[in-house]
Design a protein around this motif. Sequence first.
Motif, mmCIF file in Angstrom:
data_model
loop_
_atom_site.group_PDB
_atom_site.id
_atom_site.type_symbol
_atom_site.label_atom_id
_atom_site.label_comp_id
_atom_site.label_asym_id
_atom_site.label_seq_id
_atom_site.Cartn_x
_atom_site.Cartn_y
_atom_site.Cartn_z
ATOM 1 N N GLN A 147 -9.002 36.866 0.794
ATOM 2 C CA GLN A 147 -9.333 38.264 0.535
ATOM 3 C C GLN A 147 -10.830 38.408 0.252
ATOM 4 O O GLN A 147 -11.493 37.434 -0.140
ATOM 5 C CB GLN A 147 -8.523 38.790 -0.647
ATOM 6 N N ALA A 148 -11.317 39.602 0.435
ATOM 7 C CA ALA A 148 -12.719 39.871 0.135
ATOM 8 C C ALA A 148 -13.017 39.493 -1.313
ATOM 9 O O ALA A 148 -12.216 39.781 -2.212
ATOM 10 C CB ALA A 148 -13.033 41.340 0.375
ATOM 11 N N GLY A 149 -14.144 38.814 -1.504
ATOM 12 C CA GLY A 149 -14.533 38.353 -2.826
ATOM 13 C C GLY A 149 -14.142 36.924 -3.129
ATOM 14 O O GLY A 149 -14.633 36.336 -4.097
ATOM 15 N N ASP A 150 -13.239 36.368 -2.334
ATOM 16 C CA ASP A 150 -12.797 34.993 -2.546
ATOM 17 C C ASP A 150 -13.843 33.995 -2.044
ATOM 18 O O ASP A 150 -14.857 34.364 -1.454
ATOM 19 C CB ASP A 150 -11.473 34.750 -1.831
ATOM 20 N N SER A 151 -13.530 32.719 -2.265
ATOM 21 C CA SER A 151 -14.418 31.635 -1.836
ATOM 22 C C SER A 151 -13.663 30.650 -0.940
ATOM 23 O O SER A 151 -12.438 30.511 -1.043
ATOM 24 C CB SER A 151 -14.964 30.877 -3.051
ATOM 25 N N GLN A 208 -20.297 25.970 1.358
ATOM 26 C CA GLN A 208 -19.607 26.697 0.296
ATOM 27 C C GLN A 208 -19.854 28.178 0.502
ATOM 28 O O GLN A 208 -21.010 28.624 0.535
ATOM 29 C CB GLN A 208 -20.144 26.250 -1.068
ATOM 30 N N MET A 209 -18.782 28.929 0.643
ATOM 31 C CA MET A 209 -18.880 30.361 0.923
ATOM 32 C C MET A 209 -18.269 31.131 -0.234
ATOM 33 O O MET A 209 -17.061 31.014 -0.489
ATOM 34 C CB MET A 209 -18.169 30.693 2.236
ATOM 35 N N ASN A 210 -19.082 31.878 -0.924
ATOM 36 C CA ASN A 210 -18.634 32.697 -2.046
ATOM 37 C C ASN A 210 -18.772 34.177 -1.708
ATOM 38 O O ASN A 210 -19.482 34.547 -0.779
ATOM 39 C CB ASN A 210 -19.460 32.371 -3.292
ATOM 40 N N GLN A 222 -11.307 28.573 11.820
ATOM 41 C CA GLN A 222 -11.196 30.025 11.686
ATOM 42 C C GLN A 222 -11.286 30.447 10.218
ATOM 43 O O GLN A 222 -10.563 29.904 9.372
ATOM 44 C CB GLN A 222 -9.885 30.522 12.272
ATOM 45 N N VAL A 223 -12.132 31.412 9.956
ATOM 46 C CA VAL A 223 -12.212 32.044 8.633
ATOM 47 C C VAL A 223 -11.906 33.517 8.820
ATOM 48 O O VAL A 223 -12.562 34.197 9.606
ATOM 49 C CB VAL A 223 -13.603 31.854 8.007
ATOM 50 N N THR A 224 -10.900 33.993 8.105
ATOM 51 C CA THR A 224 -10.517 35.390 8.180
ATOM 52 C C THR A 224 -10.552 35.974 6.771
ATOM 53 O O THR A 224 -9.902 35.442 5.874
ATOM 54 C CB THR A 224 -9.129 35.566 8.782
ATOM 55 N N VAL A 225 -11.312 37.049 6.608
ATOM 56 C CA VAL A 225 -11.447 37.687 5.308
ATOM 57 C C VAL A 225 -10.859 39.089 5.404
ATOM 58 O O VAL A 225 -11.343 39.918 6.173
ATOM 59 C CB VAL A 225 -12.920 37.752 4.871
#
Length: 125
Positions: free
Chosen positions: A12-16, A81-83, A120-123
Amino acid sequence: VQLQASGGGLVQAGDSLRLSCAASGRTFSTSAMGWFRQAPGKEREFVATISWSGGRKSYADSVKGRFTISRDNAKNTVYLQMNSLKPEDTAVYYCAARQPNRSTIATTETLYTYWGQGTQVTVSS
C-alpha cells in the motif's frame, strides 16, 4: 553471468520494500551497479546507481529522499530500500551492472552490460 532481482510485491502507499539483486557467475565488486524501472506503457527509466565501493551514489529526482541504494561486495549483492512508496512507483524494477572495472556511477542504461530479469513492484493507493 546472472543477476537475480527479488523482493518485489504488492504493497500500500506509504509502505516500504527492499529489493535485492544477487550476482552470480563472476564478481561485480569492481563494477558500478544500478536500478532502473519500467512502468506499463512507459520507457525504462533510471532509479539509482552506486559506485563499486559504495562511496558514490546518485538517484532520480522522483525517488530522492525515499529510496536508498547500497551494496555488499562480500555477498555480491546490491539493494534498493524503498520507503514511503507511492502508486507512481509501480513498475518492474531491474538491476544492472557495468563491465568489470567500470566502477563509476552511471545514470544511462546503455552504459550497463548485465541486466537482471526484473521484479514487479505494485503500490496501491
